[in-house]
Design an enzyme around this catalytic site. Structure first.
Site, PDB file in Angstrom:
ATOM      1  N   CYS A 180       0.884  -1.175   0.000  1.00 48.09           N
ATOM      2  CA  CYS A 180       0.000   0.000   0.000  1.00 48.09           C
ATOM      3  C   CYS A 180       0.918   1.219   0.000  1.00 48.09           C
ATOM      4  CB  CYS A 180      -0.911  -0.007   1.219  1.00 48.09           C
ATOM      5  SG  CYS A 180      -1.896  -1.524   1.394  1.00 48.09           S
ATOM      6  N   ALA A 182       1.523   4.484  -1.643  1.00 48.00           N
ATOM      7  CA  ALA A 182       1.451   5.948  -1.609  1.00 48.00           C
ATOM      8  C   ALA A 182       1.384   6.441  -0.154  1.00 48.00           C
ATOM      9  CB  ALA A 182       0.225   6.418  -2.378  1.00 48.00           C
ATOM     10  N   PRO A 183       2.014   7.582   0.137  1.00 46.01           N
ATOM     11  CA  PRO A 183       2.594   8.578  -0.771  1.00 46.01           C
ATOM     12  C   PRO A 183       4.018   8.291  -1.228  1.00 46.01           C
ATOM     13  CG  PRO A 183       2.713   9.400   1.465  1.00 46.01           C
ATOM     14  CD  PRO A 183       1.994   8.078   1.546  1.00 46.01           C
ATOM     15  N   ASN A 185       7.152   7.678   0.705  1.00 46.56           N
ATOM     16  CA  ASN A 185       8.375   7.896   1.493  1.00 46.56           C
ATOM     17  C   ASN A 185       9.048   6.579   1.864  1.00 46.56           C
ATOM     18  OD1 ASN A 185       8.411  10.665   1.450  1.00 46.56           O
ATOM     19  ND2 ASN A 185       7.320  10.905   3.383  1.00 46.56           N
ATOM     20  N   ASP A 204      -0.965   0.702  -5.230  1.00 42.79           N
ATOM     21  CA  ASP A 204      -1.876   1.600  -4.520  1.00 42.79           C
ATOM     22  C   ASP A 204      -3.127   1.778  -5.368  1.00 42.79           C
ATOM     23  OD1 ASP A 204      -1.502   3.437  -1.902  1.00 42.79           O
ATOM     24  OD2 ASP A 204      -2.889   4.400  -3.304  1.00 42.79           O
ATOM     25  N   ASP A 231      -5.322  -2.875  -6.416  1.00 40.36           N
ATOM     26  CA  ASP A 231      -5.580  -3.314  -5.054  1.00 40.36           C
ATOM     27  C   ASP A 231      -4.661  -4.499  -4.750  1.00 40.36           C
ATOM     28  OD1 ASP A 231      -6.538  -4.277  -2.656  1.00 40.36           O
ATOM     29  OD2 ASP A 231      -8.639  -4.354  -3.286  1.00 40.36           O
ATOM     30  N   ASP A 251       1.941  -1.495   4.846  1.00 40.90           N
ATOM     31  CA  ASP A 251       1.510  -0.357   5.664  1.00 40.90           C
ATOM     32  C   ASP A 251       0.094   0.007   5.212  1.00 40.90           C
ATOM     33  OD1 ASP A 251       2.391   1.811   7.625  1.00 40.90           O
ATOM     34  OD2 ASP A 251       1.718   3.033   5.940  1.00 40.90           O
ATOM     35  N   CYS A 303       0.104   3.774  11.274  1.00 43.11           N
ATOM     36  CA  CYS A 303       0.260   5.018  12.042  1.00 43.11           C
ATOM     37  C   CYS A 303      -0.916   5.142  12.990  1.00 43.11           C
ATOM     38  CB  CYS A 303       0.396   6.231  11.119  1.00 43.11           C
ATOM     39  SG  CYS A 303      -0.960   6.424   9.941  1.00 43.11           S
TER      40      CYS A 303
END
Length: 417
Positions: A180, A182-183, A185, A204, A231, A251, A303
């Site tokens: 997964c 994006a974005p 980093n 993504d 997906d 993530d 997160c």
């Protein structure tokens, strides 16, 4: 949302649901679900993004996080330092340190303890005690206009967000999936660890975020990554294309509760309904990732600070795959561990502003069981960092290396069928 007049235009859209969908659209990982409500919100995407841009101009801030200024009744968290990851695809840590010295900054060397990071002020900066390419500056130091940032030589990335790729630590030349992505980093971080040798398959669902990610990776000098607007759950593990994938970074979409620690408590807690939906998706994604036949090591991260998205997901999937995979006790010196909700949960890492001076985060590293005795070791980056920090290690005999397995988890996994 008020400025964009969303609720006036869509009178049937429940206000609470609108808040969740707009947050995911503008600050999260895009809209992954929502049915007919998702379609309604996407009709207003351009207006919502324009309103966000106007708000940032009005508040005189350059990044979304700076909009989360403390308000009355908010939970006051310690200020998180500004973390700057050196992009080793384009430069070196020593060159970046020299650059900042020439800009008038004072380099204090490598921090011996995490507490030193909270005492930075003015134009002081340190090398992080855990991550060898991460520089630490005082909170709110702004580098968005700095030429190193514009050129992709440095990446502004929270320390906790750097942990998944660092702990996965794929050797140069490996085939890796960023499930997964994006974005991007973490993707650029993995490319730097790989030294642009090998292959990253990045997936993504959001085409707009993927387009932005493509631009960012180009700026960062990433050349080993193949992007797919797909997906991850629809990717076939038996496809020969992924037959050499030995490392996966997962993530997945989450509540983002670790990113809103300065909001009032009642606003920062996701609803139980949303948590159940997210946890269900996360379990599916983690279980799917473990089905790739050549997989040797996986990093699962969120997160989020919610147990339902973290320890509960890992434990549920381990009960299904525990005979094949085990938890790895990574970074034994890390002060904030997984909640003791199942045997071996202390192998997992947690992060939060108070304990680790980062955003809220969770990381678990899983490894295939037959690697217990030494095949497929990770790159030297992680091992070197652990060796450098050896003086900080626990002396109780548990977890003497970055790849040590939690003893309780190992015993338990033998019983799980």
């Amino acid at each position: 949302m008020a400025g964009a007049a969303l609720l006036k235009a869509e009178k049937k859209l429940p206000p609470d649901l609108a808040k969740v969908l707009v947050y995911d659209l503008l600050f999260g990982k895009g809209l992954k679900c929502g049915g007919r409500w998702k379609v309604l919100v996407l009709k207003h995407r351009a207006r919502l993004q324009a309103e966000l841009a106007r708000l940032k101009v009005h508040r005189k801030v350059s990044c979304n996080e700076d909009l989360l200024a403390p308000t009355e009744g908010a939970i006051q968290a310690p200020q998180v330092p500004r973390y700057v990851r050196v992009n080793t695809l384009k430069t070196s840590k020593d060159d970046v340190v020299d650059y900042f010295k020439r800009q008038g900054y004072s380099y204090l060397g490598r921090a011996a303890r995490m507490e030193e990071l909270s005492s930075l002020s003015g134009k002081q900066f340190l090398l992080d005690p855990h991550l060898p390419e991460l520089l630490v500056f005082p909170p709110q130091t702004d580098f968005h206009e700095d030429r190193l940032y514009v050129a992709g030589h440095i990446i502004l990335q929270d320390k906790a967000s750097c942990l998944p790729a660092f702990l996965l630590s794929p050797p140069s030349g490996s085939h890796v999936i960023d499930a997964c992505a994006a974005p991007g980093n973490k993707t650029s971080h993995m490319a730097a660890i790989l030294k642009n040798k090998g292959q990253i398959f990045a997936f993504d669902l959001d085409p707009n975020r993927l387009a932005t990610m493509s631009t960012m990776l180009l700026r960062a000098g990433v050349s080993c990554c193949e992007l797919a607007n797909q997906d991850f759950l629809t990717v076939d593990p038996s496809d020969p294309k992924y037959g050499n994938v030995t490392y996966i970074l997962l993530d997945p979409s989450c509540s983002g509760s670790g990113m809103v620690n300065r909001l009032p408590a009642e606003e920062s807690a996701p609803s139980s309904q949303r948590l159940r939906a997210l946890a269900g998706f996360q379990r599916k994604a983690l279980g799917h990732a473990l089905r790739f036949p050549a997989l040797q090591r996986l990093a699962y991260s969120t997160c989020s600070v919610q147990q339902a998205e973290n320890e509960d997901v890992v434990w549920a999937v381990l009960q299904e795959h525990g005979a094949a995979f085990r938890l790895v006790n990574v970074l034994p010196s890390w002060p904030h561990r997984g909640l003791a909700t199942f045997p071996g949960a202390e192998c997992c890492l947690r992060a939060c502003p108070a304990a680790t001076l980062t955003n809220g985060f969770f990381v678990a590293v899983l490894e295939r069981q037959q690697d217990c005795n030494g095949q497929g070791s990770s790159s030297s980056l992680l091992a070197e960092a652990e060796a450098d920090g050896g003086a900080e290690r626990s002396q109780d005999g548990e977890g003497r290396g970055p790849r040590a397995v939690c003893k309780k988890r190992r015993k338990k996994s033998r019983r799980v069928k």
